[in-house]
Design a protein around this motif. Structure first.
Motif, PDB file in Angstrom:
ATOM      1  N   THR A 153       0.885  -1.169  -0.140  1.00 35.74           N
ATOM      2  CA  THR A 153       0.048  -0.018  -0.071  1.00 35.74           C
ATOM      3  C   THR A 153       0.839   1.110  -0.125  1.00 35.74           C
ATOM      4  N   ASP A 154       0.871   2.203  -1.223  1.00 43.86           N
ATOM      5  CA  ASP A 154       1.496   3.220  -0.918  1.00 43.86           C
ATOM      6  C   ASP A 154       0.576   4.385  -0.736  1.00 43.86           C
ATOM      7  N   THR A 155       0.548   4.734   0.748  1.00 48.14           N
ATOM      8  CA  THR A 155      -0.407   5.684   1.278  1.00 48.14           C
ATOM      9  C   THR A 155      -0.477   7.078   0.892  1.00 48.14           C
ATOM     10  N   SER A 156       0.799   7.210  -0.072  1.00 43.56           N
ATOM     11  CA  SER A 156       0.805   8.794  -0.416  1.00 43.56           C
ATOM     12  C   SER A 156      -0.342   9.179  -1.442  1.00 43.56           C
ATOM     13  N   ILE A 157      -0.996   8.240  -1.999  1.00 41.58           N
ATOM     14  CA  ILE A 157      -1.976   8.694  -2.877  1.00 41.58           C
ATOM     15  C   ILE A 157      -3.165   9.470  -1.928  1.00 41.58           C
ATOM     16  N   TYR A 158      -3.191   9.601  -0.729  1.00 43.59           N
ATOM     17  CA  TYR A 158      -4.150  10.117   0.197  1.00 43.59           C
ATOM     18  C   TYR A 158      -3.502  11.316   0.872  1.00 43.59           C
ATOM     19  N   ASP A 159      -2.334  11.672   0.387  1.00 44.63           N
ATOM     20  CA  ASP A 159      -1.585  12.796   1.180  1.00 44.63           C
ATOM     21  C   ASP A 159      -2.136  14.088   1.008  1.00 44.63           C
ATOM     22  N   ASP A 160      -2.877  14.385  -0.145  1.00 45.67           N
ATOM     23  CA  ASP A 160      -3.329  15.750  -0.390  1.00 45.67           C
ATOM     24  C   ASP A 160      -4.834  16.012   0.496  1.00 45.67           C
ATOM     25  N   ASN A 161      -5.240  14.860   1.132  1.00 40.81           N
ATOM     26  CA  ASN A 161      -6.362  15.039   1.831  1.00 40.81           C
ATOM     27  C   ASN A 161      -5.929  14.845   3.379  1.00 40.81           C
ATOM     28  N   GLU A 162      -5.887  15.846   4.324  1.00 43.47           N
ATOM     29  CA  GLU A 162      -5.495  15.761   5.566  1.00 43.47           C
ATOM     30  C   GLU A 162      -6.411  14.968   6.557  1.00 43.47           C
ATOM     31  N   LYS A 163      -7.686  14.816   6.013  1.00 41.79           N
ATOM     32  CA  LYS A 163      -8.958  14.228   6.578  1.00 41.79           C
ATOM     33  C   LYS A 163      -8.759  12.805   6.576  1.00 41.79           C
ATOM     34  N   ILE A 164      -8.029  12.030   5.699  1.00 45.76           N
ATOM     35  CA  ILE A 164      -7.816  10.653   5.545  1.00 45.76           C
ATOM     36  C   ILE A 164      -6.687  10.253   5.932  1.00 45.76           C
ATOM     37  N   GLN A 165      -6.709   9.165   7.041  1.00 40.49           N
ATOM     38  CA  GLN A 165      -5.547   8.388   7.437  1.00 40.49           C
ATOM     39  C   GLN A 165      -5.649   7.082   6.900  1.00 40.49           C
ATOM     40  N   ALA A 166      -4.409   7.123   6.297  1.00 40.56           N
ATOM     41  CA  ALA A 166      -4.125   5.585   5.519  1.00 40.56           C
ATOM     42  C   ALA A 166      -3.080   4.969   6.095  1.00 40.56           C
ATOM     43  N   PHE A 167      -3.341   3.478   6.233  1.00 42.03           N
ATOM     44  CA  PHE A 167      -2.308   2.596   6.889  1.00 42.03           C
ATOM     45  C   PHE A 167      -1.975   1.713   5.971  1.00 42.03           C
ATOM     46  N   ASN A 168      -0.724   1.155   6.129  1.00 41.64           N
ATOM     47  CA  ASN A 168       0.077  -0.103   5.641  1.00 41.64           C
ATOM     48  C   ASN A 168      -0.107  -1.032   6.590  1.00 41.64           C
ATOM     49  N   ILE A 169      -1.299  -1.657   6.980  1.00 41.38           N
ATOM     50  CA  ILE A 169      -1.482  -2.589   8.147  1.00 41.38           C
ATOM     51  C   ILE A 169      -0.807  -3.704   7.969  1.00 41.38           C
ATOM     52  N   SER A 170      -0.975  -4.684   7.022  1.00 45.55           N
ATOM     53  CA  SER A 170      -0.605  -5.870   6.896  1.00 45.55           C
ATOM     54  C   SER A 170       0.985  -6.164   7.352  1.00 45.55           C
TER      55      SER A 170
END
Length: 839
Positions: A538-555
């Protein structure tokens, strides 16, 4: 990678692999560890006997020369001193065509023993089958024998017996040698005693057998009528024949170690990255290791062995090597088995069984190649070397091209979130919407799993199950965008946007729901978004432009003792199995299953790997199991949205698991589910496991009063074609529609009971069900198109392609030359509703 690693892979690993193969088949025959060790020792000693015989000849040559020169050397040392003595000795050596370094010939036998000893030590000390295995009075071959006890003191008998045998063999061998040679061998015997005294009994047993074999050999030679002439020297082989053999071995090294492994890595290096549990790194390292092992096998050990044993038969042997090198190239590059997808741990999805027709064609081709090579060798001799050089050049070109492609496609840097930092908030006072995508979860299995496990009905209380659901593709890169973004992201609609990259459109689909909910002020969490930026992790950087979204690389955050153990074993497995896989591919079809050995490649791992559980499976299982740990219950009125992807149902087991499930055909509502082979059972087992883990999380939500106010959607991107249902086999199209039947289950707020609806659905309805009744007039934030669902009889256009690699399929449109567009409507179980779409 250190210099010691390189030397081990170059010199020792080929021998270790050889030991593994011999032991593997010995154990298959005997089913006894002690007897298998005996057979391993016997086989290895007979095989390397030519090595030791030549070593003995070298030593006898050295002794004869030393005896011949002894009197004169003694006289020179007595008569001259200092530089004069040195120069006189040098001149005497020159006249006799002798160099002092030749004295090392007497140590050849010792030098040969070192790599064999290290290989045996490495293999047997890691052999977990020795744990608890007994032989005679020894009850555990994985521990020192401790056969004698004096109070609290125990004495290991086997190392002492090994040393006694070694000393006796040495005394017989050096009967006529100077005292210094006798002392040297006795010192070596004592060194082995010290080294092996506290070693596992299985290892000492093996080395004792080796010494016993050496003793028998020395006794036989001692009573053999002595030769009246000088020591028999090497049978020198034709330089041209050795060149042919070395060129042929170079071809085999390139094909097995570089070309075939690089072909796998270059197609999807990031899927291989997914196998690394705690230490993500470049899969190109596997390519380096496999190449080194192949060089050691084919360019060091094989030429040495052939040089020592072939003698006057050098010409036919050299032609045989050329033939097998050419066959290896043809088999590896042209005869590609149709066994389904090859997993990231080099295991085919289907059992390795070739049709008789394919075996005959392959074998006939190989025989023809052998005949052609020998014809050229004996009738057109001057062209045989040219043939070998041409195939060598082709192997080098292929190897360099694929190797460069592997390096170019490799990009494994990414951020691994801390296990403690992952936070999934769910509220008791507001609303929660949860969308869980279970990769490749098979929708048709649900009734059978729930029928066998009725407790799941209560755990999935409130859910509506939609069995009549279709996906828009058979693989994640094609089918997932519509699931995440809706009908704007079906393969057909994505292809219409032909001026945009597929990766950008895929990323956009992953952002649709999180952005919609974030714009409404919801607390948004995304976990393990698949193929973000077309990366396996999971490349969480695709959500970096929206500070309201928390994205994690869980596995990848999952770490414990089990993942550490599996991770280490997986590294060992892949570091040598890439070479094993490359070697297998060079062989004829009828031999390949013996090398493949159900994906183990003749290797003995820990219990979890022997049972087929892989590192990826463990990580995905633990991630799903950890949802309760990650979930933070809050009484805040702020609504929460979770978009989570889990790959447990995509992993399946890699080995045999049929003993864990009752092997019978299941029937629900008069519809039989055929689980005919191990592949079917593996998929059924992982789907069952996923349901149980989801049910446990639902219980946790109930206990914390967040189940009723939570809308939950369980959906998969696609199904999988296993021929489990007669009614899903569209005979006119030669199509197994199970490929396009994902799971789709929806629980709405305050809904109770477990129901089933036969409404015609697609998994592109996921966004609609997620936002329906929550967001007024929802539109795609990127295309401004309305978020909709399909109508009951609406025809759907599906892209039937098995081009699953995002490395190969990363342009602006899906354009697989072997792809096929299909249409279906109303009921996926009715053959008449399926047809080929003619554009």
């Amino acid at each position: 990678m250190t210099l010691l690693n390189v030397l081990f892979n170059l010199i020792v690993e080929p021998l270790k692999l050889f030991f593994e193969v011999v032991f593997f088949y010995a154990y298959k025959v005997s089913n006894n560890v002690g007897l298998s060790i005996f057979l391993l020792s016997l086989f290895v000693n007979f095989l390397v006997l030519p090595f030791y015989m030549q070593a003995d000849n070298l030593q006898k040559e050295e002794r004869d020369i030393q005896d011949k020169m002894a009197d004169r050397i003694k006289q020179i040392k007595k008569t001259f001193k200092g530089d004069e003595r040195f120069f006189m000795l040098q001149e005497y050596y020159r006249v006799n065509n002798y160099k002092p370094v030749y004295a090392l010939k007497s140590s050849v036998s010792l030098f040969l023993q070192i790599p064999f000893f290290i290989a045996a030590y490495s293999f047997l000390t890691e052999l977990k089958l020795m744990q608890g295995a007994a032989i005679g009075p020894i009850t555990n071959l994985s521990m020192p024998d401790a056969l004698l006890h004096f109070g609290t003191i125990s004495i290991n008998v086997l190392p002492i017996l090994m040393t006694v045998i070694n000393i006796v063999a040495s005394l017989i061998y050096t009967e006529k040698s100077p005292i210094k040679d006798k002392l040297k061998l006795m010192v070596i015997a004592l060194v082995f005693l010290i080294l092996l005294y506290n070693s596992p009994a299985g290892l000492v047993f093996y080395w004792t057998l080796n010494n016993l074999f050496s003793l028998i050999k020395n006794i036989v030679l001692h009573f053999k009528k002595p030769s009246s002439g000088p020591a028999k020297s090497f049978v020198r082989s034709s330089r041209k024949d050795m060149e042919l053999i070395f060129i042929s071995c170079s071809i085999m090294a390139l094909i097995t170690g570089l070309v075939t492994p690089a072909g796998i890595i270059s197609q999807n290096p990031e899927e291989l990255t997914n196998t690394f549990i705690n230490n993500p790194h470049s899969p190109v390292l596997y390519l380096v290791n496999s190449t080194i092992i192949a060089i050691g096998t084919f360019m060091i050990w094989v030429p040495i062995f052939v040089y020592l044993v072939k003698g006057k038969h050098s010409k036919p042997i050299s032609y045989t090597f050329v033939a097998f090198a050419v066959i290896g190239v043809i088999n590896a590059l042209l005869f590609i088995p149709d066994l389904g997808l090859l997993s990231s741990i080099l295991i085919y999805e289907k059992n390795m069984a070739f049709p008789i027709k394919d075996i005959v064609i392959n074998l006939f081709t190989d025989i023809i190649i052998i005949a052609i090579v020998f014809f050229i060798g004996y009738k057109l001799t001057r062209y045989i070397r040219l043939l070998a050089v041409v195939f060598l050049a082709a192997s080098i070109i292929f190897g360099l091209y694929l190797g460069i492609l592997s390096f170019r496609n490799n990009d494994t840097e990414f951020t691994v979130d801390s296990y403690e930092d992952i936070n999934i908030p769910l509220t008791t006072n507001g609303k929660n919407v949860v969308v869980i995508m279970m990769d490749r979860m098979i929708g048709t299995y649900i009734p059978y799993i729930f029928n066998e496990n009725p407790e799941l009905v209560n755990q999935f209380d409130g859910f509506t199950y939609y069995p009549n659901t279709v996906s828009f593709g058979a693989h994640t890169n094609i089918a997932a965008p519509a699931l995440y973004g809706g009908y704007e992201y079906t393969p057909e609609r994505l292809n219409l946007r032909s001026d945009e990259l597929l990766v950008d459109k895929h990323n956009e689909s992953l952002r649709v729901l999180p952005t919609l909910f974030a714009n409404e002020g919801w607390n948004v969490v995304v976990g393990d978004a698949p193929y973000a930026n077309y990366r396996w992790y999971t490349d969480t950087s695709i959500y970096d432009d929206n500070e309201k979204i928390q994205a994690f690389n869980i596995s990848f955050s999952i770490k414990n003792d089990l993942t550490d153990e599996i991770g280490i074993d997986m590294e060992e497995r892949l570091n040598r199995n890439f070479f094993c896989y490359g070697l297998m591919r060079t062989l004829p079809y009828f031999i390949q299953p013996f090398v493949y050995s159900d994906g183990t490649y003749d290797y003995f791992f820990n219990e979890s790997l022997q049972s087929g559980i892989t590192g990826t499976y463990i990580r995905e299982e633990l991630a799903l199991e950890s949802l309760s740990y990650f979930t933070q219950i809050t009484d805040s009125p702020e609504n929460c949205f979770l978009l989570y992807t889990n790959g447990l149902t995509h992993c399946d087991f890699s080995g045999s698991v049929s003993d864990e499930i009752e092997t019978y055909t299941r029937v629900v509502n008069n519809v039989p589910l055929y689980l005919d082979d191990d592949e079917d059972y593996r998929h059924y087992l992982t789907n069952t496991k996923a349901c149980f883990l989801l049910g446990q999380w639902f219980d946790y939500l109930r206990e914390n009063n967040v189940y009723d106010n939570t809308r939950i959607i369980i959906v998969s991107d696609h199904g999988y074609g296993l021929n489990n249902y007669d009614d899903l086999l569209v005979k006119d199209l030669a199509l197994d529609a199970e490929w396009f039947n994902p799971v789709f289950m929806v629980k709405d707020f305050d809904q109770t009971g477990f129901t089933m609806s036969n409404e015609f659905m697609t998994n592109a309805n996921t966004p609609y069900f997620a936002v329906n009744g929550i967001i007024d007039n929802p539109v795609n934030p990127f295309t401004n198109a309305q978020i909709i669902r399909n109508t009951d009889n609406e025809e759907q256009l599906i892209y039937n392609s098995h081009q699953f690699s995002v490395v190969l399929n990363n342009g602006t449109t899906f354009k697989d030359p072997n792809g096929q567009w299909l249409t279906v409507h109303d009921n996926i179980w009715d053959d008449d509703n399926w047809s080929v779409y003619e554009n």
